[in-house]
Design a protein around this motif. Structure first.
Motif, short mmCIF file in Angstrom:
data_model
loop_
_atom_site.label_atom_id
_atom_site.label_comp_id
_atom_site.label_asym_id
_atom_site.label_seq_id
_atom_site.Cartn_x
_atom_site.Cartn_y
_atom_site.Cartn_z
N SER A 9 9.81 63.32 48.52
CA SER A 9 8.95 64.46 48.89
C SER A 9 9.62 65.22 50.27
CB SER A 9 7.47 64.10 49.12
OG SER A 9 6.58 65.25 49.31
N LYS A 10 9.85 64.36 51.28
CA LYS A 10 10.31 64.86 52.50
C LYS A 10 11.75 65.58 52.41
CE LYS A 10 12.13 60.93 54.93
NZ LYS A 10 11.71 59.89 55.78
N LYS A 11 12.56 65.35 51.34
CA LYS A 11 13.96 65.82 51.30
C LYS A 11 14.00 67.18 51.35
CE LYS A 11 16.26 61.85 49.13
NZ LYS A 11 16.50 61.45 47.79
N ASP A 12 13.21 68.17 50.55
CA ASP A 12 13.26 69.54 50.47
C ASP A 12 11.95 70.06 49.67
OD1 ASP A 12 13.62 69.54 47.52
OD2 ASP A 12 15.81 68.89 48.11
N ARG A 13 11.84 71.34 49.59
CA ARG A 13 10.73 71.76 48.96
C ARG A 13 10.56 72.01 47.74
NH1 ARG A 13 8.39 76.47 53.23
NH2 ARG A 13 9.30 75.69 55.03
N LYS A 14 11.59 71.56 47.03
CA LYS A 14 11.72 71.75 45.44
C LYS A 14 11.67 70.65 44.70
CE LYS A 14 14.17 76.13 45.88
NZ LYS A 14 15.27 75.93 46.98
N ASN A 15 11.85 69.19 45.14
CA ASN A 15 12.30 68.21 44.41
C ASN A 15 10.82 67.86 43.60
OD1 ASN A 15 10.33 66.14 45.96
ND2 ASN A 15 11.50 67.12 47.34
N ASP A 16 10.70 66.97 42.76
CA ASP A 16 9.87 66.47 41.79
C ASP A 16 8.56 66.17 42.50
OD1 ASP A 16 11.39 67.19 39.77
OD2 ASP A 16 11.70 65.06 38.98
N TYR A 17 8.75 65.64 43.80
CA TYR A 17 7.58 65.08 44.47
C TYR A 17 7.18 66.05 45.56
CZ TYR A 17 8.89 60.88 41.78
OH TYR A 17 9.21 59.92 40.84
N ALA A 18 7.74 67.14 45.38
CA ALA A 18 7.60 68.17 46.84
C ALA A 18 6.08 68.54 47.22
CB ALA A 18 8.22 69.49 46.30
N ASP A 19 5.00 68.34 46.28
CA ASP A 19 3.76 68.57 46.86
C ASP A 19 2.80 67.33 46.29
OD1 ASP A 19 3.53 68.17 43.90
OD2 ASP A 19 2.21 70.25 43.56
N TYR A 20 3.49 66.31 46.42
CA TYR A 20 2.86 64.78 46.55
C TYR A 20 1.93 64.81 47.78
CZ TYR A 20 4.19 62.69 41.98
OH TYR A 20 4.36 62.27 40.66
N TYR A 21 2.35 65.35 48.93
CA TYR A 21 1.82 65.11 50.20
C TYR A 21 1.37 66.59 50.81
CZ TYR A 21 3.59 60.29 49.65
OH TYR A 21 3.94 59.12 49.04
N ILE A 22 0.94 66.50 51.92
CA ILE A 22 0.12 67.84 52.37
C ILE A 22 1.08 68.21 53.28
CG2 ILE A 22 -1.80 68.79 53.62
CD1 ILE A 22 -3.50 66.45 52.34
N TRP A 23 1.77 69.35 52.88
CA TRP A 23 2.74 69.95 53.85
C TRP A 23 2.31 71.23 54.14
CZ3 TRP A 23 7.13 67.23 55.41
CH2 TRP A 23 7.18 66.15 54.78
N LYS A 24 2.51 71.49 55.24
CA LYS A 24 2.11 72.96 55.94
C LYS A 24 3.23 73.57 56.68
CE LYS A 24 -1.96 73.03 54.28
NZ LYS A 24 -1.92 73.42 52.85
N ASP A 25 3.28 74.85 56.68
CA ASP A 25 4.14 75.70 57.62
C ASP A 25 3.96 75.44 58.84
OD1 ASP A 25 5.78 76.29 55.51
OD2 ASP A 25 4.88 78.53 55.02
N PRO A 26 4.85 75.51 59.86
CA PRO A 26 4.59 75.57 61.41
C PRO A 26 3.76 77.07 61.79
CG PRO A 26 6.92 75.11 61.08
CD PRO A 26 6.36 75.50 59.59
N LYS A 27 2.92 76.94 62.73
CA LYS A 27 2.58 78.23 63.11
C LYS A 27 3.88 79.11 63.81
CE LYS A 27 -2.13 77.26 64.81
NZ LYS A 27 -2.89 76.84 65.95
N PRO A 28 3.58 80.44 63.96
CA PRO A 28 4.66 81.23 64.17
C PRO A 28 5.39 80.66 65.38
CG PRO A 28 2.68 82.74 63.53
CD PRO A 28 2.45 80.90 63.57
#
Ligand code: NOJ
Length: 558
Positions: free
Chosen positions: A114-133
């Motif tokens: 999941s942590k490798k990039d935003r596109k892999n098969d496990y990309a949304d298995y965890y709670i990922w959020k963009d940084p604030k500006p």
């Protein structure tokens, strides 16, 4: 209709790291538990709850699972587990496992991918959020073991959420795929023959999609409650889990539900909602909290204890309660709620009486049945627990005195519950021939299983009797609860009522002899004494009854 088996059961919690080491590597294991099954059968318990036994780097003693389908090698193999399950079943003991699915270990392959990039098969298995500006974390939440609840990962240029340690990333329950993975994994364990799950922090699995900032009034280490407890979809998820897996098996479920009040608990446990059988609430654990949360030197008040336990008995009258004084996250019951000095044995029996005569499923934490007390470690280095280490630093940084810090760690550290089980009074406590992963309690020489088994008046045999009474008297399983003498500041008295009979339970929290008032209509009834914690017995009821220090007595009135 027959009563569900878990309603007439008593559960015994085994903390595998510290129960019994069979291969002398300093760590408890599954063969060690097998060896001690006759001991547990002798006590009379019906169910063993095992803290996590799965593969884990042990950052949080197994609550950081790296593979849900493998046994931690230090504990043994899948064959050892199967043997444990079979042998326990031969003793008529059921086994429930710990389901830790709010988070995994950061070494779980799902997270590694999941942590490798935003596109892999496990990309949304965890709670990922963009940084604030400005590059900072998505919100201001802190995490249970210190520091922010968000960790930045460069390869994704995103933060992931961890309500606990940063090595415990939260799973994304919004993903249907994640939920199905979890249900399939649960199904495999049920098909192997396990009898249920204790569900770790299950009230945290659904998050508020707005991820709101927490107000400053919440303690930083719990500030994620603002959007991570009792979230909008938690009941939907549990109903789905029930429908997809639980309803296919005759199993028991107990959810650990932080930040959940008794009204919310009704939603988890009312049978028609088809979610969980019972929950572990924390209200009585919070009665001695101070400015650092649990790490305080405050003593609970009996009036508060009565209020809280009565509220839960009443509010869950149509659901079901779990009953506990302690577990692997809490200090020892006799130190916290009783008197671990001259009245250790008497007050441990009193506490057991109060709990085991209530309506619900009692849970005994290993060592409670011999009256283990908090561990008198003298050096902070002896403590191993991640939470204790964090709060120690926190209190030090806040300028608290050495004395205050030592005292609150002594009173509240989770390690109080985690020292090895004392099987005898020898230097190795009969636990392991190797140096144990955490020091033995020096009290083991006087407080140990061998000694308890040799003394017919021991706390052990008192627990055994309480467990047997629950089996013999339906009123103890099913009777309606009613608090009496609410204003009495020394004695906790209550009734249970069932099919025209009344159970009267009197428990003194005083180190002095005190008088308790018995309602007139009860004095006039025909009473049979079921159990009491003094050898010279009270056999009859009187209007004003003297109770000796920490005395407990139970009458059945017809
Ligand atoms: C509750 C468990 O009982 C505790 O030991 C653990 O640290 C947290 N959940 C995180 O899994």
């Amino acid at each position: 209709m027959a009563v569900e088996w878990w309603k007439s059961s008593v559960v015994y919690q085994v903390y595998p790291l510290s129960f019994k080491d069979s291969n002398n590597d300093g760590i408890g294991d599954l063969q060690g538990i097998i060896e001690k099954l006759p001991y547990l059968a002798n006590l009379g318990i019906d169910v063993i709850w095992l803290n996590p036994i799965f593969e884990s780097p042990l950052v949080d003693n197994g609550y950081d699972i790296s593979d849900y389908e493998k046994i931690l090698p230090q504990y043994g193999t899948m064959a050892d587990f199967q043997e444990l399950l079979n042998k326990a079943h031969e003793f008529n003991i059921k086994i429930i496992l710990d389901l830790v699915v709010n988070h995994t270990s950061d070494l779980h392959h799902w997270f590694i991918e999941s942590k490798k990039d935003r596109k892999n098969d496990y990309a949304d298995y965890y709670i990922w959020k963009d940084p604030k500006p400005d590059g900072s974390a998505p919100n201001n939440w802190g995490s249970t073991f210190g520091g922010p609840a968000w960790e930045y990962v460069e390869s994704r240029n995103q933060y992931y959420l961890h309500c606990f340690a940063k090595e415990q990333p939260d799973l994304n329950w919004e993903s249907e795929t994640v939920r199905q993975e979890i249900y399939q994994m649960m199904r495999k364990w049920f098909e192997l023959g396990i009898d249920g799950f204790r569900m770790d922090v299950i009230s945290l699995i659904s998050k508020d999609p707005a991820y709101p900032d927490a107000s400053q009034t919440l303690a930083y280490t719990k500030s994620y409650y603002a959007g991570a407890s009792n979230g909008p979809r938690v009941h939907e998820f549990l109903q789905e889990m029930n429908h997809e897996v639980l309803s296919d098996f005759d199993v028991m479920t107990v959810g650990e539900t932080p930040n959940t009040n008794s009204t919310q608990a009704q939603l988890y446990t009312f049978p028609e909602r088809k979610e969980l059988d019972m929950v572990f609430h924390f209200d009585h654990m919070h009665l001695d909290y101070g400015k650092y949360g649990k790490f305080s030197d405050i003593r609970f008040k009996l009036s508060d204890l009565k209020k809280v336990l009565t509220e839960w008995q009443n509010k869950l009258a149509n659901g079901w309660n779990s009953l506990y004084w302690s577990n692997h996250d809490q200090p020892r019951a006799v130190t916290r709620f009783g008197d671990d000095g001259v009245y250790r044995e008497t007050s441990a029996k009193m506490l057991a009486t109060l709990l085991h005569m209530m309506k619900g499923t009692p849970f005994i934490f290993q060592g409670e049945e011999i009256g283990m007390k908090n561990v008198p470690f003298t050096e902070i280095e002896e403590y191993q627990d991640i939470e204790t280490k964090y709060f120690y630093q926190e209190m030090l940084a806040a300028g608290e005195s050495e004395e205050y810090i030592k005292q609150s760690v002594y009173l509240k550290s989770r390690d109080n519950a985690r020292t090895p089980m004392p099987w005898n009074g020898e230097s190795d406590s009969g636990f392991s021939k190797a140096k144990p992963w955490i020091d033995y309690s020096p009290d083991n020489q006087t407080i140990n299983v061998q000694k308890a088994l040799q003394d017919e008046n021991s706390i052990f045999y008192y627990y055994k009797k309480l467990i047997a009474l629950r089996k013999a008297y339906p009123i103890i399983q099913l009777g309606e609860y009613q608090l009496i003498n609410e204003e009495d500041s020394a004695v906790y008295s209550y009734l249970r009522k069932y099919q025209g009979e009344t159970l009267l339970v009197l428990c003194s929290f005083s180190p002095d002899t005190v008088n308790v008032e018995i309602p007139k209509d009860l004095v006039e009834k025909n009473g049979e004494k079921l159990i009491g914690n003094y050898p010279e017995k009270i056999e009859t009821l009187s209007k004003t009854m003297p109770l000796r220090p920490y005395e407990a007595v139970v009458f059945l009135l017809k």
